[in-house]
Scaffold this motif. Structure first.
Motif, PDB file in Angstrom:
ATOM      1  N   ALA A 158      55.892  55.880  38.850  1.00 25.41           N
ATOM      2  CA  ALA A 158      56.829  54.866  38.418  1.00 25.41           C
ATOM      3  C   ALA A 158      57.816  55.717  37.389  1.00 25.41           C
ATOM      4  O   ALA A 158      58.756  55.242  37.306  1.00 25.41           O
ATOM      5  CB  ALA A 158      55.819  53.763  37.774  1.00 25.41           C
ATOM      6  N   ALA A 159      56.824  56.179  36.361  1.00 26.39           N
ATOM      7  CA  ALA A 159      57.890  57.057  35.362  1.00 26.39           C
ATOM      8  C   ALA A 159      58.722  57.917  35.980  1.00 26.39           C
ATOM      9  O   ALA A 159      59.935  57.935  35.418  1.00 26.39           O
ATOM     10  CB  ALA A 159      56.914  57.805  34.353  1.00 26.39           C
ATOM     11  N   LEU A 160      58.285  58.862  37.131  1.00 28.07           N
ATOM     12  CA  LEU A 160      59.230  59.628  37.694  1.00 28.07           C
ATOM     13  C   LEU A 160      60.434  58.823  38.340  1.00 28.07           C
ATOM     14  O   LEU A 160      61.408  59.403  38.252  1.00 28.07           O
ATOM     15  CB  LEU A 160      58.670  60.580  38.805  1.00 28.07           C
ATOM     16  CG  LEU A 160      59.409  61.539  39.289  1.00 28.07           C
ATOM     17  CD1 LEU A 160      59.804  62.554  38.435  1.00 28.07           C
ATOM     18  CD2 LEU A 160      58.613  62.133  40.608  1.00 28.07           C
ATOM     19  N   GLY A 161      60.207  57.726  38.871  1.00 30.90           N
ATOM     20  CA  GLY A 161      61.132  57.184  39.735  1.00 30.90           C
ATOM     21  C   GLY A 161      62.150  56.452  38.758  1.00 30.90           C
ATOM     22  O   GLY A 161      63.480  56.531  38.850  1.00 30.90           O
ATOM     23  N   ALA A 162      61.566  55.822  37.643  1.00 34.95           N
ATOM     24  CA  ALA A 162      62.801  55.295  36.738  1.00 34.95           C
ATOM     25  C   ALA A 162      63.541  56.506  36.045  1.00 34.95           C
ATOM     26  O   ALA A 162      64.669  56.119  35.899  1.00 34.95           O
ATOM     27  CB  ALA A 162      61.790  54.699  35.671  1.00 34.95           C
ATOM     28  N   CYS A 163      62.938  57.546  35.561  1.00 33.12           N
ATOM     29  CA  CYS A 163      63.562  58.472  35.145  1.00 33.12           C
ATOM     30  C   CYS A 163      64.726  58.811  35.997  1.00 33.12           C
ATOM     31  O   CYS A 163      65.706  59.336  35.648  1.00 33.12           O
ATOM     32  CB  CYS A 163      62.623  59.701  34.484  1.00 33.12           C
ATOM     33  SG  CYS A 163      61.838  59.281  33.086  1.00 33.12           S
ATOM     34  N   LEU A 164      64.229  59.340  37.288  1.00 35.90           N
ATOM     35  CA  LEU A 164      65.038  60.114  38.181  1.00 35.90           C
ATOM     36  C   LEU A 164      66.407  58.835  38.422  1.00 35.90           C
ATOM     37  O   LEU A 164      67.486  59.385  38.383  1.00 35.90           O
ATOM     38  CB  LEU A 164      64.460  60.206  39.496  1.00 35.90           C
ATOM     39  CG  LEU A 164      65.206  60.917  40.438  1.00 35.90           C
ATOM     40  CD1 LEU A 164      65.618  62.059  40.018  1.00 35.90           C
ATOM     41  CD2 LEU A 164      64.634  61.169  41.541  1.00 35.90           C
ATOM     42  N   THR A 165      66.136  57.654  38.651  1.00 30.91           N
ATOM     43  CA  THR A 165      67.191  57.023  39.070  1.00 30.91           C
ATOM     44  C   THR A 165      67.998  56.524  37.944  1.00 30.91           C
ATOM     45  O   THR A 165      69.508  56.570  38.038  1.00 30.91           O
ATOM     46  CB  THR A 165      66.480  55.411  39.267  1.00 30.91           C
ATOM     47  OG1 THR A 165      65.548  55.421  40.574  1.00 30.91           O
ATOM     48  CG2 THR A 165      67.581  54.452  39.766  1.00 30.91           C
ATOM     49  N   SER A 166      67.517  56.344  36.693  1.00 30.00           N
ATOM     50  CA  SER A 166      68.560  56.273  35.492  1.00 30.00           C
ATOM     51  C   SER A 166      69.309  57.680  35.273  1.00 30.00           C
ATOM     52  O   SER A 166      70.511  57.439  34.900  1.00 30.00           O
ATOM     53  CB  SER A 166      67.766  56.056  34.273  1.00 30.00           C
ATOM     54  OG  SER A 166      66.890  57.059  33.870  1.00 30.00           O
ATOM     55  N   LEU A 167      68.698  58.763  35.450  1.00 28.55           N
ATOM     56  CA  LEU A 167      69.516  60.188  35.338  1.00 28.55           C
ATOM     57  C   LEU A 167      70.568  60.090  36.356  1.00 28.55           C
ATOM     58  O   LEU A 167      71.674  60.533  36.063  1.00 28.55           O
ATOM     59  CB  LEU A 167      68.474  61.385  35.634  1.00 28.55           C
ATOM     60  CG  LEU A 167      69.074  62.550  35.613  1.00 28.55           C
ATOM     61  CD1 LEU A 167      69.454  63.063  34.015  1.00 28.55           C
ATOM     62  CD2 LEU A 167      68.113  63.598  36.044  1.00 28.55           C
TER      63      LEU A 167
END
Length: 141
Positions: free
Chosen positions: A60-69
């Motif tokens: 979840a942390a990876l997905g949120a960071c990747l999408t916002s990036l």
């Protein structure tokens, strides 16, 4: 200073000369080692469920960071606009493979959920197989 009521001793906090971030990092690593030792002592379903939950949080942390990036970085590349229609010149090509379709579609929460599901399933299965076989999956090749 404070008093330890059980032992009736005075306890003094000593601040070391070391960088506070290094001390925090060292404490986190100590707690991680203790947690890993505790997890290994658990039964197979317990360890697999702990690995699954940890994988979900990580995903979840990876997905949120990747999408916002991606949302913040892609506009700087001035990519050509996507076609107005989702039609492809290749017969039988599904709409998901149409050129210029973004690699990551959906909002931040949707991608966080997707990454959480994928990484948690992977972590749980890998943990269970590792416990059953006695070695990691990539060592079987």
């Amino acid at each position: 200073m404070w008093w330890n009521k059980k032992e009736k001793k005075e306890v003094v906090l000593v601040v070391g000369n070391e960088n506070p971030l290094k001390e925090l990092d060292k404490k986190c690593k100590e707690y991680k080692i203790l947690f890993d030792q505790w997890v290994v002592k658990q039964s197979l379903p317990g360890e697999a469920s702990i690995a699954t939950v940890a994988g979900a949080v990580r995903g979840a942390a990876l997905g949120a960071c990747l999408t916002s990036l991606v949302d913040h970085v892609l506009p700087t590349f001035n990519l050509p606009p996507r076609p107005a229609t989702l039609q492809s010149n290749i017969p039988g090509c599904p709409p998901s493979l149409v050129p210029y379709k973004p690699i990551i579609s959906g909002g931040t929460l949707a991608q966080a959920r997707n990454f959480a599901v994928l990484t948690s399933v992977n972590a749980g299965l890998s943990c269970g197989l590792r416990r059953l076989r006695g070695k990691k999956d990539f060592e079987t090749w």
